[in-house]
Design an enzyme around this catalytic site. Structure first.
Site, PDB file in Angstrom:
ATOM      1  N   CYS A   2      29.931  23.182  89.579  1.00 51.88           N
ATOM      2  CA  CYS A   2      28.585  23.201  90.446  1.00 51.88           C
ATOM      3  C   CYS A   2      28.893  24.141  91.547  1.00 51.88           C
ATOM      4  O   CYS A   2      29.375  24.323  91.605  1.00 51.88           O
ATOM      5  CB  CYS A   2      27.907  21.529  90.855  1.00 51.88           C
ATOM      6  SG  CYS A   2      29.084  20.012  89.636  1.00 51.88           S
ATOM      7  N   ARG A  27      28.281  28.579  88.051  1.00 51.18           N
ATOM      8  CA  ARG A  27      29.417  27.317  87.579  1.00 51.18           C
ATOM      9  C   ARG A  27      28.772  26.095  87.646  1.00 51.18           C
ATOM     10  O   ARG A  27      29.665  25.397  87.389  1.00 51.18           O
ATOM     11  CB  ARG A  27      29.047  27.198  89.598  1.00 51.18           C
ATOM     12  CG  ARG A  27      29.632  28.354  89.974  1.00 51.18           C
ATOM     13  CD  ARG A  27      29.606  27.831  91.862  1.00 51.18           C
ATOM     14  NE  ARG A  27      30.893  27.104  92.342  1.00 51.18           N
ATOM     15  CZ  ARG A  27      31.609  27.127  93.331  1.00 51.18           C
ATOM     16  NH1 ARG A  27      32.234  28.784  92.498  1.00 51.18           N
ATOM     17  NH2 ARG A  27      32.761  26.612  93.617  1.00 51.18           N
ATOM     18  N   TRP A  74      27.807  20.655  86.866  1.00 48.54           N
ATOM     19  CA  TRP A  74      28.784  21.037  85.155  1.00 48.54           C
ATOM     20  C   TRP A  74      29.251  19.538  85.405  1.00 48.54           C
ATOM     21  O   TRP A  74      30.369  19.353  86.526  1.00 48.54           O
ATOM     22  CB  TRP A  74      29.605  22.212  85.774  1.00 48.54           C
ATOM     23  CG  TRP A  74      30.375  21.993  83.977  1.00 48.54           C
ATOM     24  CD1 TRP A  74      30.141  23.192  82.816  1.00 48.54           C
ATOM     25  CD2 TRP A  74      31.775  21.325  84.165  1.00 48.54           C
ATOM     26  NE1 TRP A  74      31.276  22.609  82.070  1.00 48.54           N
ATOM     27  CE2 TRP A  74      32.168  21.608  82.945  1.00 48.54           C
ATOM     28  CE3 TRP A  74      32.538  20.706  84.731  1.00 48.54           C
ATOM     29  CZ2 TRP A  74      33.184  21.001  82.223  1.00 48.54           C
ATOM     30  CZ3 TRP A  74      33.779  20.310  84.455  1.00 48.54           C
ATOM     31  CH2 TRP A  74      34.382  20.670  83.040  1.00 48.54           C
ATOM     32  N   ASN A  98      30.483  18.564  94.670  1.00 46.89           N
ATOM     33  CA  ASN A  98      30.758  19.773  94.087  1.00 46.89           C
ATOM     34  C   ASN A  98      32.402  19.010  94.197  1.00 46.89           C
ATOM     35  O   ASN A  98      32.769  19.015  94.949  1.00 46.89           O
ATOM     36  CB  ASN A  98      30.921  21.524  94.180  1.00 46.89           C
ATOM     37  CG  ASN A  98      31.852  22.242  93.913  1.00 46.89           C
ATOM     38  OD1 ASN A  98      32.198  23.661  94.087  1.00 46.89           O
ATOM     39  ND2 ASN A  98      31.990  22.528  92.705  1.00 46.89           N
ATOM     40  N   GLY A  99      32.895  18.795  93.031  1.00 40.04           N
ATOM     41  CA  GLY A  99      34.382  19.020  92.401  1.00 40.04           C
ATOM     42  C   GLY A  99      34.371  17.100  91.581  1.00 40.04           C
ATOM     43  O   GLY A  99      32.982  17.116  91.057  1.00 40.04           O
ATOM     44  N   GLU A 480      43.816  35.218  72.154  1.00 37.83           N
ATOM     45  CA  GLU A 480      42.613  35.417  73.029  1.00 37.83           C
ATOM     46  C   GLU A 480      41.043  35.598  71.997  1.00 37.83           C
ATOM     47  O   GLU A 480      39.977  35.108  72.457  1.00 37.83           O
ATOM     48  CB  GLU A 480      42.535  36.996  73.934  1.00 37.83           C
ATOM     49  CG  GLU A 480      41.808  37.461  74.482  1.00 37.83           C
ATOM     50  CD  GLU A 480      41.175  36.438  75.709  1.00 37.83           C
ATOM     51  OE1 GLU A 480      41.541  35.267  75.878  1.00 37.83           O
ATOM     52  OE2 GLU A 480      39.629  36.976  76.013  1.00 37.83           O
ATOM     53  N   LYS A 484      38.332  33.867  72.375  1.00 38.18           N
ATOM     54  CA  LYS A 484      36.372  34.136  72.557  1.00 38.18           C
ATOM     55  C   LYS A 484      35.621  33.279  71.493  1.00 38.18           C
ATOM     56  O   LYS A 484      34.721  33.486  71.361  1.00 38.18           O
ATOM     57  CB  LYS A 484      37.339  35.641  72.341  1.00 38.18           C
ATOM     58  CG  LYS A 484      37.452  36.805  73.107  1.00 38.18           C
ATOM     59  CD  LYS A 484      35.737  36.432  74.173  1.00 38.18           C
ATOM     60  CE  LYS A 484      36.581  35.408  75.394  1.00 38.18           C
ATOM     61  NZ  LYS A 484      37.184  36.307  76.706  1.00 38.18           N
ATOM     62  N   GLU A 487      34.941  29.735  71.916  1.00 38.98           N
ATOM     63  CA  GLU A 487      33.790  29.739  73.157  1.00 38.98           C
ATOM     64  C   GLU A 487      32.424  29.948  73.212  1.00 38.98           C
ATOM     65  O   GLU A 487      31.312  29.021  73.636  1.00 38.98           O
ATOM     66  CB  GLU A 487      34.526  29.860  74.136  1.00 38.98           C
ATOM     67  CG  GLU A 487      34.759  31.472  74.317  1.00 38.98           C
ATOM     68  CD  GLU A 487      35.138  31.425  76.129  1.00 38.98           C
ATOM     69  OE1 GLU A 487      35.390  31.149  77.081  1.00 38.98           O
ATOM     70  OE2 GLU A 487      35.937  32.738  75.643  1.00 38.98           O
ATOM     71  N   HIS A 503      55.625  28.087  59.307  1.00 36.00           N
ATOM     72  CA  HIS A 503      55.877  27.100  59.972  1.00 36.00           C
ATOM     73  C   HIS A 503      55.138  25.668  60.182  1.00 36.00           C
ATOM     74  O   HIS A 503      55.819  24.750  60.454  1.00 36.00           O
ATOM     75  CB  HIS A 503      57.342  27.663  60.952  1.00 36.00           C
ATOM     76  CG  HIS A 503      58.347  28.645  61.258  1.00 36.00           C
ATOM     77  ND1 HIS A 503      59.255  27.835  60.334  1.00 36.00           N
ATOM     78  CD2 HIS A 503      58.121  29.530  61.836  1.00 36.00           C
ATOM     79  CE1 HIS A 503      60.480  29.274  60.860  1.00 36.00           C
ATOM     80  NE2 HIS A 503      59.556  30.456  60.922  1.00 36.00           N
ATOM     81  N   LYS A 602      31.330  29.665  83.813  1.00 34.16           N
ATOM     82  CA  LYS A 602      32.145  30.485  84.452  1.00 34.16           C
ATOM     83  C   LYS A 602      33.392  30.441  85.718  1.00 34.16           C
ATOM     84  O   LYS A 602      34.443  30.293  85.339  1.00 34.16           O
ATOM     85  CB  LYS A 602      30.685  31.782  85.603  1.00 34.16           C
ATOM     86  CG  LYS A 602      31.786  33.164  85.164  1.00 34.16           C
ATOM     87  CD  LYS A 602      31.994  33.421  84.099  1.00 34.16           C
ATOM     88  CE  LYS A 602      31.996  35.003  83.878  1.00 34.16           C
ATOM     89  NZ  LYS A 602      33.218  35.644  82.665  1.00 34.16           N
TER      90      LYS A 602
HETATM   91  C1  F6R Z   1      37.718  32.657  78.489  1.00 39.09           C
HETATM   92  C2  F6R Z   1      37.752  32.253  79.925  1.00 39.09           C
HETATM   93  C3  F6R Z   1      38.183  31.420  80.759  1.00 39.09           C
HETATM   94  C4  F6R Z   1      38.483  31.866  82.007  1.00 39.09           C
HETATM   95  C5  F6R Z   1      39.715  30.860  83.506  1.00 39.09           C
HETATM   96  C6  F6R Z   1      40.276  31.239  83.390  1.00 39.09           C
HETATM   97  O1  F6R Z   1      36.322  33.363  78.159  1.00 39.09           O
HETATM   98  O2  F6R Z   1      36.667  33.212  80.761  1.00 39.09           O
HETATM   99  O3  F6R Z   1      38.766  31.028  79.913  1.00 39.09           O
HETATM  100  O4  F6R Z   1      39.754  33.257  81.836  1.00 39.09           O
HETATM  101  O5  F6R Z   1      38.667  30.406  83.002  1.00 39.09           O
HETATM  102  O6  F6R Z   1      38.558  31.829  85.150  1.00 39.09           O
HETATM  103  P1  F6R Z   1      39.463  32.339  85.984  1.00 39.09           P
HETATM  104  O7  F6R Z   1      40.001  34.059  85.336  1.00 39.09           O
HETATM  105  O8  F6R Z   1      38.386  33.012  87.254  1.00 39.09           O
HETATM  106  O9  F6R Z   1      40.267  32.266  86.718  1.00 39.09           O
END
Ligand code: F6R
Length: 607
Positions: A2, A27, A74, A98-99, A480, A484, A487, A503, A602
């Protein structure tokens, strides 16, 4: 998570709070709200869904008032409805949080027993009711009621409160979650970060953990956890006032993918000397020769960047590396020694799990290094040595350019460590630096495969599950790639070490299952291609991502993507572009919200 903002202004504050919230939407974006106080009366507007919906609500029913607080949510406790949206209000106050309040159910029971009525399912509302209880039952001042309530709360939080009858007062507190105060001309601001405050002021004071503050238009007073008045330094923030635009791209994610050649070049220019073909790290006081081990912690994509870097640190610097998902580090009882370095990787620099892992390392007297994209972030402020990347603001929730910039910086740090420890000869350093300098050009070439990748993505979009496999440092890239895809397209995807397929996961293979094979023509190629053949022998659809030589050697496959020739040690940086584009085009084909995928945010500021 948030985002929160508060303004004691000289004009109607609701539009400014909305502007601040727009900068905090990264956020969380499942509901939002604003409360103001006018002539002592509280009023609020809230809306489920993105900020645009709150904006329409405010257009239809504007809020007056020179003091206000706002929130973008969030959801943690309670679904994203208007009732659960902040600010939470009683007839005495409005509160944003927030939290997570970890002891909320115990407090809620206590307050319910006293007859307090809850209007939401959130943990946050207990803070509002608890402060109200102290105001009413003990006739305390807002300040005393707030301070007393703080002693009852467990968990991580940033809170701001506006009081009925108080047109010139906001109280706020920080424990765990970030909070910054801003000073203007006869105006005072608070926000989850300096970026939210940038349209209003660059004079920023960060609250430290445990601090709380009393804000009026003319000044703020900060108290520490022992209620002692304390001074915290004011800094001049470099956070940009401008809103980042899409610049003709349909999504921020597409723009950010295509920015990679430039931002990687900028990041490399921070760490490389192209003339001498050497790595030149900024002076941080970090001495790799003293380490007998390096622990790396991070979350999500940043963790996968760390996994790739493990190969580099071990190969070039011969430092044993332990790497953990940051949320798990504390549960492992790591036997720390005095000669151990700890590296934390975070784009935002605010991720609660990574910050908690950093603090755990601090307790064990580790030398702490951080790699961040936001130089003013909490993680950067708490580290002993800070390395930054020059990715610029990353708006798309799925990390792209920050991930590849992290890789570029990590490669430089590992090379420097190798040289410092006497494990990497000048000749080898020169070769690697030359290869790194080539990376921006190679990524630009990889991005030219966009159209071909888009066509393949149209097929991937029909799948319900996708596997990604790779060997060596392309194994973390498989993880990764799968992250991608899931998500942003919501297709179930998993990454595996190519050798691990047999396995267990091979049981999943049938003719409906695409398997993305990351296999540059390097020393692992033949083995990975054998694993690909095991997939094809069971009717799986193999999508091979390789270079010209690899594609020619592998023969017929369901689909392929050609990547430029790249130094085998650095191929994950370039191949990242292919998995990013594949996820992006699959998601756009499916019509999902690419930049703000469901349920995500984010910056993840809850543990
Ligand atoms: C995936 C993504 C997340 C961040 C993770 C860590 O695309 O963006 O998995 O990598 O939440 O975030 P940071 O790098 O801000 O600590």
């Amino acid at each position: 998570m948030c985002g929160i903002i508060g303004i004691l202004g000289s004009d109607a504050v609701a539009p400014a709070i909305l502007a601040g919230l727009r900068r905090l939407e990264y956020r969380g974006y499942d509901s939002a709200g604003i409360a103001t106080v006018t002539n002592g009366c509280l009023d609020r507007r809230r809306a489920a869904g993105k900020l645009a919906i709150l904006e329409r609500t405010l257009d239809a029913a504007p809020l007056s008032g020179l003091s206000g607080i706002g929130h973008t949510r969030w959801a943690t406790h309670g679904s994203p409805t208007e009732e659960n949206a902040h600010p939470h209000a009683t007839d005495r106050l409005a509160l944003v949080h927030n939290g997570i309040i970890e002891n909320f159910s115990e407090l809620r029971k206590e307050l319910l027993a006293k007859g307090y009525v809850f209007a939401s399912e959130t943990d946050s509302e207990v803070c509002a009711q608890l402060i109200t209880a102290y105001l009413q039952e003990e006739n305390l001042s807002p300040q005393d009621a707030f301070a007393k309530a703080l002693t009852r709360l467990r968990g991580a939080f940033a809170i701001a409160v506006l009081f009925a009858g108080e047109d010139d007062l906001i109280l706020c507190a920080r424990r765990g979650s970030p909070l910054a105060l801003g000073r203007g001309e006869d105006e005072i601001f608070l926000g989850s970060d300096a970026y939210a405050l940038a349209p209003f002021t660059n004079r920023v004071t960060y609250l430290q953990d445990g601090d709380w503050a009393v804000l009026t238009r003319s000044k703020f007073t900060i108290y520490d956890a022992k209620n002692q008045s304390v001074k915290r330094n004011e800094t001049i923030s470099l956070a940009m006032n401008t809103i980042v635009e899409k610049e003709g791209y349909r999504h921020f994610m597409a723009k950010e993918i295509h920015e990679q050649p430039d931002v990687i070049a900028h990041t490399l220019s921070r760490y490389l000397n192209p003339e001498s073909k050497t790595v030149c790290l900024p002076e941080t006081g970090l001495d790799f020769t003293t380490f007998d081990r390096l622990t790396i912690s991070a979350c999500g994509s940043a963790y996968y960047a760390g996994l790739i870097a493990k190969y580099w640190f071990e190969r070039w610097a011969k430092i044993p590396v332990e790497i953990d998902v940051a949320s798990e580090l504390r549960y492992r009882d790591v036997p720390y020694t005095d000669n151990c370095g700890a590296l934390f990787i975070s784009q935002s620099g605010e991720t609660a799990d990574t910050l908690a892992a950093l603090r755990e390392a601090r307790v064990h007297h580790q030398k702490i290094a951080a790699l961040v994209n936001v130089a003013e972030s909490s993680i950067a402020r708490e580290a002993d040595a800070v390395f930054t990347i020059d990715a610029g603001p990353e708006i798309g929730v799925a990390s792209t350019k920050a991930f590849t910039c992290q890789l570029a910086a990590l490669a430089c740090i590992a090379i420097a460590a190798g040289r410092a420890r006497g494990n990497l000869k000048a000749e080898e350093e020169g070769r690697l630096v030359s290869a790194l300098l080539e990376i921006p050009r190679r990524i630009a070439e990889a991005l030219k495969s966009s159209d071909a990748i888009k066509e393949i993505a149209n097929e991937i979009a029909k799948a319900t599950d996708v596997l990604y496999i790779g060997r060596g440092m392309n194994f973390p890239l498989a993880l990764e790639g799968a992250l991608k895809l899931k998500e942003i397209s919501y297709i179930h995807a998993e990454g595996y070490a190519a050798g691990e397929l047999k396995h267990g996961p091979i049981a999943l293979i049938d003719k409906s299952l695409p398997v993305v094979v990351l296999a540059p023509h390097d020393r692992h190629f033949e083995k990975t291609v054998s694993n690909m053949h095991e997939v094809m022998a069971r009717d799986g659809k193999a999508l091979l991502i390789s270079d010209k030589k690899g594609l020619a050697a592998a023969g017929d496959v369901w689909a392929s993507i050609e990547m430029p020739d790249t130094d085998p040690d650095l191929s994950p940086i370039v191949y990242a572009a292919a998995v990013q584009l594949l996820a992006y085009f699959t998601a756009t084909r499916k019509g999902t919200d690419v930049d703000q995928p469901r349920n995500l945010a984010k910056s993840v500021t809850v543990e």
